[in-house]
Design a protein around this motif. Structure first.
Motif, mmCIF file in Angstrom:
data_model
loop_
_atom_site.group_PDB
_atom_site.id
_atom_site.type_symbol
_atom_site.label_atom_id
_atom_site.label_comp_id
_atom_site.label_asym_id
_atom_site.label_seq_id
_atom_site.Cartn_x
_atom_site.Cartn_y
_atom_site.Cartn_z
ATOM 1 N N VAL A 111 14.627 24.642 43.494
ATOM 2 C CA VAL A 111 15.926 25.311 43.528
ATOM 3 C C VAL A 111 16.360 25.533 44.976
ATOM 4 C CG1 VAL A 111 17.161 27.435 42.926
ATOM 5 C CG2 VAL A 111 15.565 26.419 41.293
ATOM 6 N N PHE A 112 15.408 25.985 45.808
ATOM 7 C CA PHE A 112 15.711 26.231 47.219
ATOM 8 C C PHE A 112 16.181 24.954 47.900
ATOM 9 C CE2 PHE A 112 14.299 26.194 51.674
ATOM 10 C CZ PHE A 112 15.014 27.272 52.156
ATOM 11 N N MET A 150 23.418 31.417 40.937
ATOM 12 C CA MET A 150 23.088 32.348 42.019
ATOM 13 C C MET A 150 24.081 33.513 42.066
ATOM 14 S SD MET A 150 20.306 31.875 43.623
ATOM 15 C CE MET A 150 20.601 32.855 45.108
ATOM 16 N N GLU A 151 25.341 33.193 41.817
ATOM 17 C CA GLU A 151 26.344 34.269 41.783
ATOM 18 C C GLU A 151 26.081 35.226 40.625
ATOM 19 O OE1 GLU A 151 30.277 32.766 41.714
ATOM 20 O OE2 GLU A 151 30.102 31.690 43.624
ATOM 21 N N LEU A 188 16.514 32.737 39.035
ATOM 22 C CA LEU A 188 17.279 31.569 38.612
ATOM 23 C C LEU A 188 16.351 30.404 38.300
ATOM 24 C CD1 LEU A 188 19.976 30.124 38.191
ATOM 25 C CD2 LEU A 188 20.000 29.590 40.635
ATOM 26 N N ALA A 189 15.324 30.218 39.124
ATOM 27 C CA ALA A 189 14.358 29.129 38.887
ATOM 28 C C ALA A 189 13.663 29.312 37.545
ATOM 29 C CB ALA A 189 13.338 29.087 40.025
ATOM 30 N N ARG A 190 13.302 30.579 37.241
ATOM 31 C CA ARG A 190 12.641 30.864 35.958
ATOM 32 C C ARG A 190 13.611 30.599 34.790
ATOM 33 N NH1 ARG A 190 12.008 36.083 36.405
ATOM 34 N NH2 ARG A 190 10.284 35.853 37.884
ATOM 35 N N GLU A 191 14.853 30.950 34.976
ATOM 36 C CA GLU A 191 15.855 30.762 33.923
ATOM 37 C C GLU A 191 16.110 29.284 33.649
ATOM 38 O OE1 GLU A 191 20.456 31.458 34.117
ATOM 39 O OE2 GLU A 191 19.500 33.400 33.753
ATOM 40 N N ASN A 193 19.360 35.987 42.526
ATOM 41 C CA ASN A 193 17.949 35.902 42.924
ATOM 42 C C ASN A 193 17.442 34.497 42.628
ATOM 43 O OD1 ASN A 193 14.942 36.050 42.319
ATOM 44 N ND2 ASN A 193 15.299 38.099 43.206
ATOM 45 N N MET A 194 16.895 33.822 43.687
ATOM 46 C CA MET A 194 16.467 32.442 43.534
ATOM 47 C C MET A 194 15.284 32.318 42.580
ATOM 48 S SD MET A 194 15.738 29.713 46.595
ATOM 49 C CE MET A 194 17.183 30.309 47.472
#
Length: 338
Positions: free
Chosen positions: A328-329, A308-309, A317-320, A313-314
């Motif tokens: 993720v949330f 996240m740092e 990050l989820a896609r990554e 963007n959540m």
């Protein structure tokens, strides 16, 4: 009488500067060195000019002295001239000397040069690739006519001297670039001895190491040996500085060691062993006193928070990470409460 006195004083001064270490035997355990030593023994018996090639530190000085020792001139002077260390404005007088009255404040009887000091014996021109072009011309005259002209003199004089030269440069390339005379290059190429680097003669490494160790232990009155691990490390090292690097390493170990054995930790080229993880791993996650579940949760928490740092963007990050955004949330919310 003055000339003989001058020659004797110059020779005695040069002899007093010789290093006892040069009296140590040449190590010839490897096949390449045995073949090379046979070649050296053959050419040493002649008066042919010899050119020694090899990287810095391979032992060209030792080979030059061995050539002199095996020659019929062995009872005559061996004089070394380091062409790379002599100031350019003094090279001519150092090599060829000067006549009486040439310089104000100079010796009123003149000064003998290194070439004359080696008369009857061997002149070793180390780092000949560093010799300025003007001095190359003077050296060519010596090789061709066997005579020299002192600075300030009007008539040349004959000298009987055997030339052994050495360089770590590629003289053929120096000729192409105009830094070395082509005719001098061919004059020096009468007998060529190319000394291999230490990394290509591994069979010599331990023999040389023990030779240096014995020498310096006797010199400094120490009783030190190698451990098995140290000998293995010495064999596996690439030795970019060749024999000179090995000698200086052993010398440093002998004078600084507080133990009776040189261990692998005393070798500067061997990295220090990594300490085993205790309370934290390399990534900063605590290990001791935790279950596998707790350790894995810590890893997951660190990956998500660092992610996240990094991306901020959540959704991204989820896609990554290949996860659903809701997953993720949920996990971030869970770890935020801890």
């Amino acid at each position: 009488m003055n000339s003989q006195k001058e020659l004797l004083e110059a020779y005695q001064k040069l002899q007093s500067q010789s290093n006892d270490f040069n009296k140590l035997p040449v190590v010839i355990q490897s096949k390449s060195m045995k073949a090379l030593y046979g070649q050296l023994s053959n050419v040493a018996q002649t008066d042919a000019t010899i050119l020694l090639l090899g990287e810095t530190g391979v032992g060209k000085d030792v080979f030059a002295r061995k050539i002199h020792e095996l020659s019929e001139r062995s009872d005559k002077p061996f004089v070394k001239a380091d062409c790379g260390s002599m100031p350019e404005n003094l090279i001519e007088t150092e090599l060829f000397g000067y006549a009486p009255g040439t310089f104000s404040g100079g010796n009123k009887n003149g000064k003998i040069g290194l070439v004359e000091a080696a008369s009857g014996g061997t002149l070793f021109l180390d780092e000949i690739g560093e010799l300025p072009l003007l001095m190359q011309t003077r050296l060519l005259r010596l090789l061709q006519d066997k005579e020299i002209l002192r600075v300030g003199a009007t008539s040349p004089q004959k000298v009987d001297v055997r030339i052994v030269a050495a360089t770590n440069k590629n003289l053929e390339e120096e000729v192409k670039e105009g830094h070395f005379r082509r005719d001098l290059y061919y004059r020096l190429m009468v007998a060529l001895i190319d000394i291999p680097p230490l990394r290509k003669r591994k069979a010599d490494i331990l023999s040389l190491a023990h030779l240096f160790l014995d020498f310096y232990c006797k010199k400094y009155k120490r009783n030190i040996s190698f451990t098995q691990a140290t000998e293995t490390a010495l064999l596996n090292h690439s030795w970019p500085g060749n024999i000179r690097e090995l000698e200086n390493l052993i010398l440093g170990c002998v004078v600084s060691s507080k133990k009776n054995a040189i261990d692998i930790g005393d070798l500067p080229f061997v990295p220090a062993p990594e300490s085993a993880p205790t309370e934290t791993a390399n990534n900063g996650i605590a290990l001791q006193g935790r279950t596998m579940k707790e350790i894995l949760e810590n890893v997951e928490k660190k990956v998500l928070q660092d992610g996240m740092e990094r991306v901020g963007n959540m959704t991204k990050l989820a896609r990554e990470l290949g996860l659903d955004r809701t997953t993720v949330f949920r996990k971030l919310k869970k770890y935020d409460k801890k």
